[in-house]
Motif scaffolding. Structure first.
Motif, PDB file in Angstrom:
ATOM      1  N   VAL A  51      30.963  44.365  47.946  1.00 25.99           N
ATOM      2  CA  VAL A  51      31.746  43.407  47.809  1.00 25.99           C
ATOM      3  C   VAL A  51      32.445  42.955  49.070  1.00 25.99           C
ATOM      4  CG1 VAL A  51      33.882  42.764  46.794  1.00 25.99           C
ATOM      5  CG2 VAL A  51      32.062  43.391  45.290  1.00 25.99           C
ATOM      6  N   SER A  52      32.790  44.100  49.852  1.00 26.82           N
ATOM      7  CA  SER A  52      33.452  44.044  51.287  1.00 26.82           C
ATOM      8  C   SER A  52      32.563  43.245  52.052  1.00 26.82           C
ATOM      9  CB  SER A  52      33.560  45.655  51.662  1.00 26.82           C
ATOM     10  OG  SER A  52      34.546  46.268  50.871  1.00 26.82           O
ATOM     11  N   ALA A  53      31.014  43.737  52.100  1.00 28.13           N
ATOM     12  CA  ALA A  53      30.377  42.733  52.745  1.00 28.13           C
ATOM     13  C   ALA A  53      30.022  41.343  52.591  1.00 28.13           C
ATOM     14  CB  ALA A  53      28.770  43.320  52.486  1.00 28.13           C
ATOM     15  N   ALA A  54      30.206  41.065  51.196  1.00 26.60           N
ATOM     16  CA  ALA A  54      30.127  39.545  50.502  1.00 26.60           C
ATOM     17  C   ALA A  54      31.375  38.807  51.126  1.00 26.60           C
ATOM     18  CB  ALA A  54      30.069  39.758  49.193  1.00 26.60           C
ATOM     19  N   ILE A  55      32.744  39.638  50.910  1.00 28.19           N
ATOM     20  CA  ILE A  55      33.769  38.759  51.357  1.00 28.19           C
ATOM     21  C   ILE A  55      33.861  38.510  52.907  1.00 28.19           C
ATOM     22  CG2 ILE A  55      36.339  39.412  51.752  1.00 28.19           C
ATOM     23  CD1 ILE A  55      36.370  40.800  48.953  1.00 28.19           C
ATOM     24  N   PRO A 108      44.805  43.097  55.010  1.00 27.24           N
ATOM     25  CA  PRO A 108      45.948  42.484  54.346  1.00 27.24           C
ATOM     26  C   PRO A 108      45.803  42.859  52.926  1.00 27.24           C
ATOM     27  CG  PRO A 108      45.202  41.072  55.891  1.00 27.24           C
ATOM     28  CD  PRO A 108      44.178  41.983  55.953  1.00 27.24           C
ATOM     29  N   LEU A 109      46.895  42.777  52.225  1.00 33.24           N
ATOM     30  CA  LEU A 109      47.310  43.278  50.998  1.00 33.24           C
ATOM     31  C   LEU A 109      46.538  42.305  49.849  1.00 33.24           C
ATOM     32  CD1 LEU A 109      50.777  44.697  50.818  1.00 33.24           C
ATOM     33  CD2 LEU A 109      48.733  46.074  50.816  1.00 33.24           C
ATOM     34  N   ASP A 110      46.756  41.041  50.115  1.00 34.63           N
ATOM     35  CA  ASP A 110      45.820  40.112  49.288  1.00 34.63           C
ATOM     36  C   ASP A 110      44.417  40.292  49.336  1.00 34.63           C
ATOM     37  OD1 ASP A 110      46.073  39.042  51.859  1.00 34.63           O
ATOM     38  OD2 ASP A 110      46.646  36.958  51.346  1.00 34.63           O
ATOM     39  N   VAL A 111      43.924  40.553  50.505  1.00 35.90           N
ATOM     40  CA  VAL A 111      42.513  40.722  50.562  1.00 35.90           C
ATOM     41  C   VAL A 111      42.055  41.996  49.979  1.00 35.90           C
ATOM     42  CG1 VAL A 111      40.318  41.286  52.197  1.00 35.90           C
ATOM     43  CG2 VAL A 111      42.404  39.467  52.968  1.00 35.90           C
ATOM     44  N   GLN A 112      42.841  42.729  49.818  1.00 29.90           N
ATOM     45  CA  GLN A 112      42.680  44.152  48.934  1.00 29.90           C
ATOM     46  C   GLN A 112      42.277  43.841  47.747  1.00 29.90           C
ATOM     47  OE1 GLN A 112      44.543  47.806  50.086  1.00 29.90           O
ATOM     48  NE2 GLN A 112      45.154  47.100  51.929  1.00 29.90           N
ATOM     49  N   GLU A 113      43.505  43.112  47.193  1.00 34.54           N
ATOM     50  CA  GLU A 113      43.421  42.707  45.852  1.00 34.54           C
ATOM     51  C   GLU A 113      42.295  41.835  45.564  1.00 34.54           C
ATOM     52  OE1 GLU A 113      44.587  41.914  41.977  1.00 34.54           O
ATOM     53  OE2 GLU A 113      45.349  43.391  43.557  1.00 34.54           O
ATOM     54  N   ALA A 114      42.099  41.015  46.343  1.00 33.94           N
ATOM     55  CA  ALA A 114      40.692  40.105  45.885  1.00 33.94           C
ATOM     56  C   ALA A 114      39.394  40.966  45.905  1.00 33.94           C
ATOM     57  CB  ALA A 114      40.579  38.942  46.966  1.00 33.94           C
ATOM     58  N   ALA A 117      39.541  44.020  45.147  1.00 33.70           N
ATOM     59  CA  ALA A 117      39.565  45.037  43.933  1.00 33.70           C
ATOM     60  C   ALA A 117      39.349  44.161  42.696  1.00 33.70           C
ATOM     61  CB  ALA A 117      40.902  45.614  44.006  1.00 33.70           C
ATOM     62  N   GLU A 118      39.608  43.115  42.580  1.00 34.60           N
ATOM     63  CA  GLU A 118      39.391  42.012  41.599  1.00 34.60           C
ATOM     64  C   GLU A 118      38.031  41.712  41.411  1.00 34.60           C
ATOM     65  OE1 GLU A 118      41.721  38.390  41.350  1.00 34.60           O
ATOM     66  OE2 GLU A 118      43.743  39.624  41.792  1.00 34.60           O
ATOM     67  N   TRP A 119      37.400  41.594  42.384  1.00 38.54           N
ATOM     68  CA  TRP A 119      35.874  41.351  42.278  1.00 38.54           C
ATOM     69  C   TRP A 119      35.209  42.423  42.076  1.00 38.54           C
ATOM     70  CZ3 TRP A 119      33.099  38.177  46.925  1.00 38.54           C
ATOM     71  CH2 TRP A 119      31.638  37.745  46.450  1.00 38.54           C
ATOM     72  N   VAL A 120      35.424  43.710  42.556  1.00 37.17           N
ATOM     73  CA  VAL A 120      34.823  44.799  42.038  1.00 37.17           C
ATOM     74  C   VAL A 120      34.942  45.080  40.871  1.00 37.17           C
ATOM     75  CG1 VAL A 120      34.770  47.293  42.014  1.00 37.17           C
ATOM     76  CG2 VAL A 120      34.982  45.979  44.417  1.00 37.17           C
ATOM     77  N   THR A 121      36.226  44.848  40.247  1.00 33.18           N
ATOM     78  CA  THR A 121      36.461  45.103  38.514  1.00 33.18           C
ATOM     79  C   THR A 121      35.519  44.179  37.632  1.00 33.18           C
ATOM     80  OG1 THR A 121      38.940  45.989  39.157  1.00 33.18           O
ATOM     81  CG2 THR A 121      38.391  45.170  36.989  1.00 33.18           C
ATOM     82  N   PRO A 154      27.306  36.001  37.880  1.00 29.91           N
ATOM     83  CA  PRO A 154      28.358  35.257  37.875  1.00 29.91           C
ATOM     84  C   PRO A 154      28.570  34.427  39.157  1.00 29.91           C
ATOM     85  CG  PRO A 154      28.511  37.670  38.621  1.00 29.91           C
ATOM     86  CD  PRO A 154      27.158  37.359  38.289  1.00 29.91           C
ATOM     87  N   PRO A 155      29.806  33.513  39.337  1.00 30.32           N
ATOM     88  CA  PRO A 155      29.849  32.752  40.420  1.00 30.32           C
ATOM     89  C   PRO A 155      30.230  33.908  41.714  1.00 30.32           C
ATOM     90  CG  PRO A 155      31.201  32.082  38.704  1.00 30.32           C
ATOM     91  CD  PRO A 155      30.599  33.191  38.284  1.00 30.32           C
ATOM     92  N   THR A 156      29.839  33.415  42.858  1.00 31.66           N
ATOM     93  CA  THR A 156      30.028  34.297  44.150  1.00 31.66           C
ATOM     94  C   THR A 156      30.893  33.400  45.172  1.00 31.66           C
ATOM     95  OG1 THR A 156      28.167  35.428  43.738  1.00 31.66           O
ATOM     96  CG2 THR A 156      28.940  35.669  45.859  1.00 31.66           C
ATOM     97  N   PRO A 157      32.160  33.903  45.301  1.00 30.61           N
ATOM     98  CA  PRO A 157      32.689  34.848  44.785  1.00 30.61           C
ATOM     99  C   PRO A 157      33.454  34.174  43.245  1.00 30.61           C
ATOM    100  CG  PRO A 157      34.412  33.997  46.357  1.00 30.61           C
ATOM    101  CD  PRO A 157      32.682  33.412  46.539  1.00 30.61           C
ATOM    102  N   PRO A 158      33.993  34.816  42.403  1.00 34.10           N
ATOM    103  CA  PRO A 158      34.683  34.418  41.213  1.00 34.10           C
ATOM    104  C   PRO A 158      35.878  33.448  41.667  1.00 34.10           C
ATOM    105  CG  PRO A 158      34.411  36.696  41.077  1.00 34.10           C
ATOM    106  CD  PRO A 158      34.165  36.605  42.409  1.00 34.10           C
ATOM    107  N   PRO A 159      36.138  32.496  40.873  1.00 35.26           N
ATOM    108  CA  PRO A 159      37.165  31.446  41.219  1.00 35.26           C
ATOM    109  C   PRO A 159      38.522  32.113  41.639  1.00 35.26           C
ATOM    110  CG  PRO A 159      35.786  30.625  39.301  1.00 35.26           C
ATOM    111  CD  PRO A 159      35.312  32.033  39.657  1.00 35.26           C
TER     112      PRO A 159
END
Length: 290
Positions: free
Chosen positions: A36-40, A242-248, A250-254, A268-273
């Motif tokens: 997911v990190s690579a995808a982001i 950035p904390l919001d990138v960490q949250e994004a 974490a949400e995608w991994v979850t 699923p959509p990449t990335p999720p909406p």
């Protein structure tokens, strides 16, 4: 936490309600974090983690040059060129039907080379020499002397006043022809620019009227048109993601973790909406190649 990951397993555990994970699930989460990190990074066209870069850019004739990574932390060097600093030939024209020279490295991901690969072909027999290393020959003069000592027709000449320039600064370069009277040119970006300013947030290098440092600078200066004619060494990214990138992340991994439990074959959509809403703030959209 693997190198390049945007979030830790501990941070992802918060989104999993601190669920107790089995050994296999722990491995799954670690793999998902890296993927997911690579995808982001690919989605945002930004690496986020503070990293040093050595990149080539093509000047477009404008007063702005857009670097690939933001935010810019520092710019170590902006060089123009490239120009030939070393000429190599093979003088045994009757013996060697082919001869090439290349700046190479043992690692495909390297930017600068670690030595020269010299190849000659005599009556169908290929001979490859990789003994001329930059570690053992630290200047262009030393490099030329090492080539001249090889024998078998190899000959090298340092161009102009580049004898004391460091060989380790040579970027990886494809094989150039050195046979049958041809001179293969090993090139380097040698003109160091100083008349530029840095827009750190937007990732721009600026010249001309928007970047006058002294009254003698040229207000009409531009990044001269060419292909890979600028070499930029710089550092960009965030010391802390950035904390919001960490949250994004974490949400995608979850989301992918729970999907692996309920419907592993779903696409699923990449990335999720809901993740894209966070990441779009950081996404760079290039309207022309850089």
């Amino acid at each position: 936490m693997a190198a390049g990951d945007l979030v830790t397993s501990t941070r992802v555990a918060d989104n999993l309600n601190n669920r107790s994970l089995s050994s296999n699930e722990t491995t799954t989460v670690a793999d998902l974090i890296s993927s997911v990190s690579a995808a982001i990074k690919r989605y945002c066209h930004t690496d986020f983690v503070s990293t040093s870069y050595d990149e080539l850019y093509s000047g477009g004739g404008s007063q702005r040059l857009l670097l690939r990574q933001i935010p810019i932390v520092s710019v170590a060097s902006v060089r123009y060129g490239p120009y030939a600093v070393l000429r190599i030939t093979n003088t045994q024209t009757s013996t060697n039907q082919r001869a090439t020279a290349a700046v190479t490295s043992a690692t495909d991901t390297d930017v600068v080379g670690t030595g020269l690969t010299l190849v000659r072909v005599a009556s169908g027999v290929v001979t490859t020499d990789t003994s001329v290393t930059f570690a053992g020959n630290v200047t262009m003069t030393a490099l030329a002397n090492a080539i001249n000592a090889l024998g078998n027709g190899w000959s090298a000449t340092v161009m102009n006043n580049y004898g004391n320039w460091p060989s380790a600064d040579l970027r990886i370069q494809g094989a150039v022809n050195c046979a049958q009277g041809s001179y293969g040119e090993i090139k380097l970006h040698v003109i160091e620019l100083s008349d530029f300013q840095v827009d750190r947030k937007r990732g721009w290098l600026l010249r001309g009227i928007n970047a006058l440092i002294t009254q003698w600078d040229d207000p009409m200066a531009v990044f001269t048109p060419g292909i890979d004619n600028y070499r930029v060494l710089y550092t960009a990214g965030y010391t802390t993601v950035p904390l919001d990138v960490q949250e994004a992340c974490a949400e995608w991994v979850t989301a992918l973790f729970w999907q692996s439990k309920s419907n592993p074959v779903a696409v699923p959509p990449t990335p999720p909406p809901h993740v894209a809403l966070i990441l779009d703030h950081y996404r760079q959209v290039n309207i022309m190649p850089i």
